[in-house]
Design an enzyme around this catalytic site. Structure first.
Site, short mmCIF file in Angstrom:
data_model
loop_
_atom_site.label_atom_id
_atom_site.label_comp_id
_atom_site.label_asym_id
_atom_site.label_seq_id
_atom_site.Cartn_x
_atom_site.Cartn_y
_atom_site.Cartn_z
N GLU A 45 -4.13 -46.62 -1.21
CA GLU A 45 -4.88 -45.52 -1.80
C GLU A 45 -5.36 -44.48 -0.79
O GLU A 45 -5.48 -43.30 -1.12
CB GLU A 45 -6.10 -46.07 -2.57
CG GLU A 45 -5.73 -46.83 -3.83
CD GLU A 45 -5.10 -45.95 -4.89
OE1 GLU A 45 -5.49 -44.77 -5.03
OE2 GLU A 45 -4.19 -46.43 -5.59
N SER B 189 -29.27 -60.19 -63.91
CA SER B 189 -29.45 -61.59 -64.32
C SER B 189 -29.64 -62.53 -63.14
O SER B 189 -30.00 -63.69 -63.35
CB SER B 189 -28.24 -62.05 -65.12
OG SER B 189 -28.04 -61.21 -66.22
#
Lengths: 786, 256
Positions: A187, A471
């Site tokens: 690099e 219900s």
């Protein structure tokens, strides 16, 4: 002033102006530049000397307890191990590996794991099976029997700012020197010779790229790359390049090469695991090789250095061939720079890059994570959660979560296919649903799906949406009846006959006429039948007899927290509640009358493994176990014979209780159902209140059934255990009396001791031979006016 | 002739009566419903036909009122019932001189020690209960070692695996007690109590711990009741005996 005499001699005034302007401009530019450099220096200093890297918090699922005698299917264990990142062993069993040694044996070398309050060191174990039952577990290292063990939790999500940066920070001394040299070689080979920017390196890169016909070498230094990763975006503009260069120069001036290198090796982006970014060489070593830095081979070092240029392209998870080629390029460079010998080079070339499956971290359970965020926000600031690396252990069962998500998505899709009018009619008019799954014994939330698709709507219908339960509220009425009886002293049992005809309930000057579904009325029925068939009129009558305040009190006692007005329609579920509340209330029934607090966050620890918070299971006995059993027994009838019998027809055969819910105008469809071990609530409807046109049995029950079949597959079948003080008796459901051999239909009912009916069914009486006393009594009674 | 007819009529009447009885036994043949099998098989998908098919049922017979209404539920908000009042210091009236020496009471036998959890694991123990008991034992050891937080974590797993394990709830109560969380401890004891059934040893342990919780909360009368109840179950329970002695020795200082 003498030195400016030549200026005065300039004949053209415009030249004077230009020159003066130029000087002013240069002075201003200089001042601005100095300020800008100073500003950038401040940024660099703050970064280097402050907290450099955010540590996102991690959210883990619950652990999985394995024990001798449990039911455990091999495929479920295999899938669990895969999700936990265990790999199949190729030879000797190493940590993090497993193998199915024989058809009935599996060997696992457990991972180390840092639990709150204890560090678990992985051990090799052997698990023996007989069919789906675990027959034995043995510690292979010591030969001792193991009766139970926990598989570590799964990582489900992270809490972070913009990007999830997963990183293990190391010092330069902890990085193998060969890796450092390899990175520099590939690099920035002139790293120790430049001062932040390298014009020679730029020229060389241009020359190399021209020769090769492509971009094979970058011109940025390591320092520039570090600046870019620390602060800047990926945009390739001149301004950004200039800024990067200035910051690189500043950094080189203020900090040593070693400091810069150390930061670089910890900062660099090296891959992606789903939503989790892999940063730094230490984390990348664990990600790609499941090793520590010190254990890297020469070939692995070369591959690591080679990944920097393009982690996605050269990742061995993506392409082993591409990874191998890149590794070989780096090895060539290492040989060229004399970092390795020819022998090392040849050996490294022969190293095999193993193809592995990438187990992605995909930010699972987004609705559940949102719920967690709300809970965590009570005690932790956002910055703490996204930067301080907290570890959050939760109650979530990731397998169940995925099942719930799939069941909901598939169920809603099937509803749209079956009833095309439900299909999307606009942006805000999409069929929606939600599921919450709870463990009744502990209150742990095992799964939460707050909507159909998180990407389209983050609105969590489990705890943010209040809807009428319809219900689903009726069991509270019946429980109140069993517990308190009627205002006139009337006792209720599951066999009590109640009138299901139309009536008007006058309450505080107002009249209310409850209507049955489809206008069907069934005359006199037992309490059990009224619940099974979800009869509105009969339920309302019971609520009137018991008193609506008692009904409301029962609901609060079980865990409903939304305000419930004291009006008759509350008995039929007209007050709005959340699915979360409904799940807590019914979990109290499933848990024998013991209410638990819903738990999602179990423990929170910091990076030093200090426990910041522990949320314990909280229990409270709210009704007697006998009454809870009676209610569970009644609600079993809802699945076996009643409005939810579709669950049986769809193949769910385990003992379970539940209740369907459908609101007026069919805007909401609910089903809450549970076994002794697991409870799930499903809601289906439209957010904008559009009429659904379907009942709970049609819309919610199929989704619940699909989920529960998967969630309970392979587990032991359990039933609700009758506590002392409860009696089971055969009853004729038509008369509510004790069944005789002549009753065409008999169901078993549960009663509190001493409350079971004493008389036999009058509709299908006994004959002389089978019950002479009863027969004679019936013959003789009319003679005496009885 | 008349006697002959009588001889014929009597058997005929008996035969008719028998036939009538038999028709009730074999099913309502005039309704066309087949007789029920002796195994009382219930069709799984049975759902009663609409009520219109059947004649209206007779009025339900009034049941004889129970002499004493059965206990429906414990009123959890009310103070726990106290045992019959025992004389307290300050309340005791001046004693009359005894006329003769009272008989020496026989000491009540202590209940056998039933504390071993692992001893409850037999080959017939269901696997969930077995692992729950082992985890409870681990939790108990951690409690004894003073590691209360870890004990709590371990013990929570016991009820996750087997919610009917009373020992898990009991030791959870004990862990919360050790951590000073007395209300939580009492709640876990409430859950554990019915699960212990009629086990005198463990009921004594439960009531003794309840007494300790109440004493720590300053509810001395409730503590005293609980200790007394514990000793009723197991006169050999040292925790209860010591606790009761402490309360009675202190004169029951504090809120009653």
């Amino acid at each position: 002033m003498k030195k400016f005499r030549w200026l005065k001699k300039l004949r053209l005034p415009s030249l004077k102006i230009i020159f003066l302007s130029l000087i002013v401009f240069l002075v201003l530019f200089g001042a601005l530049g100095a300020w800008y450099v100073n500003y950038l220096e401040g940024i660099v200093t703050a970064k280097f000397e402050g907290s450099k890297w955010p540590h996102p918090s991690k959210i883990y699922s619950d652990t999985a307890l394995l024990y001798v005698g449990m039911n455990l299917r091999r495929e479920d264990l295999s899938e669990k191990l895969r999700r936990l990142g265990y790999r199949e062993a190729r030879g000797q069993l190493n940590k993090g590996e497993y193998r199915f040694a024989k058809a009935d044996t599996v060997e696992i070398y457990l991972h180390d794991f840092a639990y709150p309050m204890e560090m678990f060191k992985g051990i090799p174990i052997r698990i023996g099976f007989q069919g789906v039952a675990v027959t034995r577990m043995e510690n292979l290292a010591t030969g001792e029997d193991v009766f139970s063990l926990e598989l570590e939790p799964e990582l489900i999500a992270g809490l972070y700012d913009r990007v999830w940066q997963e990183r293990r920070v190391v010092t330069l001394a902890q990085v193998p020197p060969l890796l450092v040299r390899a990175v520099l070689a590939i690099e920035d080979e002139r790293f120790y010779r430049h001062r932040g920017i390298d014009p020679i390196g730029v020229l060389r890169a241009i020359w190399t790229n021209l020769r090769s016909g492509g971009v094979v070498q970058g011109g940025s230094t390591l320092t520039q790359q570090l600046m870019k990763n620390f602060f800047l975006t990926d945009e390739r503009t001149l301004h950004r390049k200039l800024k990067e260069a200035i910051m690189a120069l500043i950094t080189e001036r203020k900090y040593s090469k070693e400091e810069i290198l150390e930061n670089y090796l910890n900062q660099i982006y090296l891959g992606q695991r789903g939503s989790q970014g892999i940063f730094g060489v230490s984390q990348a070593t664990e990600f790609y090789f499941a090793k520590e830095l010190s254990q890297l081979s020469t070939g692995e070092i070369a591959l690591m250095a080679g990944l920097i240029r393009a982690p996605g392209r050269y990742s061995p998870y993506r392409s082993v061939e591409a990874a191998r080629q890149r590794r070989n390029v780096v090895l060539g460079k290492m040989l060229e720079e004399k970092l390795i010998s020819r022998r090392q080079y040849d050996a490294a070339l022969k190293e095999v890059i193993v193809r592995r499956e990438l187990i992605k971290v995909t930010n699972d359970a987004p609705y559940y994570v949102d719920y967690l965020r709300r809970e965590l926000a009570e005690n932790y600031k956002q910055e703490q959660l996204t930067k301080e690396g907290l570890v959050i252990f939760t109650s979530l069962d990731l397998a169940m979560q995925r099942m719930a998500e799939k069941s909901l998505a598939d169920g809603l899709k099937k509803l749209e296919e079956t009833y095309p009018y439900l299909k999307k009619r606009g942006e805000d008019d999409n069929l929606e649903g939600s599921i919450i799954v709870l463990k009744p014994q502990t209150g742990e939330i095992k799964a939460m799906v707050g909507g159909r698709e998180y990407g389209k709507s983050q609105f969590n219908r489990i705890f943010q949406s209040r809807r009428q339960p319809g219900s689903v509220f009726k069991p509270f009425v019946y429980l109140a009846a069993l517990m308190y009886g009627g205002d006139n002293g009337k006792r209720f049992t599951p066999a009590t006959m109640v009138d299901d005809s139309q009536f008007t309930w006058d309450y505080e000057g107002q009249s209310w006429q409850p209507a049955n579904y489809r206008g069907e009325y069934f005359g006199t029925v037992t309490l059990q039948t009224a619940l099974e068939r979800s009869l509105n009129s009969a339920t309302a009558r019971v609520a009137r007899d018991v008193g609506i305040r008692h009904v409301r009190d029962i609901a609060y006692r079980l865990g409903i927290q939304s305000p419930l007005p004291v009006v008759p329609s509350v008995a039929l579920g007209a007050a709005e509640v959340t699915p979360l509340e409904v799940s807590v209330a019914f979990a109290a029934l499933a848990n024998g009358g013991v209410r638990t607090q819903p738990i999602a966050v179990k423990q929170v620890i910091d990076q030093e493994a200090r426990v910041l918070e522990k949320r314990d299971i909280q229990v409270e006995k709210v009704i007697t176990p006998q009454l809870a059993f009676l209610m569970n027994y009644m609600m079993k009838g809802v699945l076996d014979r009643g409005t939810a019998r579709a669950a049986r027809q769809l193949g769910f055969t385990r003992p379970a209780a539940g209740k369907t819910g459908t609101t007026n105008d069919t805007k909401d469809a609910w089903f809450v159902g549970y076994t002794p071990e697991l409870l799930a609530v499903v809601w289906v409807g439209f957010d904008n209140g559009t009429k659904l046109g379907l009942s709970g049995a049609q819309a919610a029950v199929p989704i619940w059934t699909d989920f529960m079949k998967k969630a309970t597959a392979g587990t032991a079948v359990t039933d609700f255990a009758a506590p002392p003080g409860v009696k089971l008796m055969d009853i004729d459901p038509l008369s509510g009396g004790r069944a005789t051999p002549n009753c065409p239909t008999v169901i078993q009912e549960a009663f509190l001791d001493g409350e079971e009916p004493t008389g036999y069914c009058p509709l299908h009486p006994y004959g002389l031979l089978s019950a002479p006393a009863d027969f004679i009594n019936r013959m003789v009674a009319p003679l005496f006016g009885r | 002739m008349g006697r002959r007819i009588d001889h014929l009529l009597l058997p005929a009447a008996a035969l008719l009566a028998a036939l009538g009885a038999a028709s009730c036994e074999t099913g309502s043949i005039y309704r066309g419903i087949p007789p029920r099998s002796s195994s009382r098989e219930r069709p799984p998908d049975y759902y009663p036909p609409p009520r219109e098919e059947y004649p209206p049922p007779p009025q339900p017979q009034a049941r004889a009122p129970l002499e004493r209404p059965p206990l429906r539920e414990e009123d959890l908000n009310e103070p726990r019932p106290s045992p019959p009042a025992t004389p307290r210091r300050g309340d005791i009236p001046p004693a009359s001189p005894p006329t003769s020496a009272p008989p020496t009471p026989m000491p009540a036998p202590a209940v056998p020690d039933d504390s071993s959890l692992l001893a409850k694991i037999t080959p017939s123990t269901p696997p969930q209960r077995a692992v729950s008991l082992r985890l409870t034992e681990e939790g108990r050891k951690l409690l004894e070692a003073g590691d209360h937080s870890r004990a709590l974590s371990r013990l929570e797993k016991t009820i996750a695996v087997d919610s009917t394990n009373p020992y898990g709830y009991y030791y959870l109560a004990k862990a919360h007690f050790a951590l000073g969380r007395h209300q939580e401890s009492l709640r876990f004891l409430d859950v554990a109590e019915p699960l212990f059934g009629n086990n005198p040893y463990w009921l004594a342990e439960l009531y003794a711990l309840r007494g300790e919780d109440y004493r720590a909360l300053g509810s001395y009368s409730r503590a005293e009741s609980s200790y007394s109840e514990a000793l009723r179950f197991n006169p050999g329970n040292r925790t209860a005996a010591d606790g009761l002695e402490r309360i009675q020795g202190e004169g029951g200082a504090g809120p009653r």
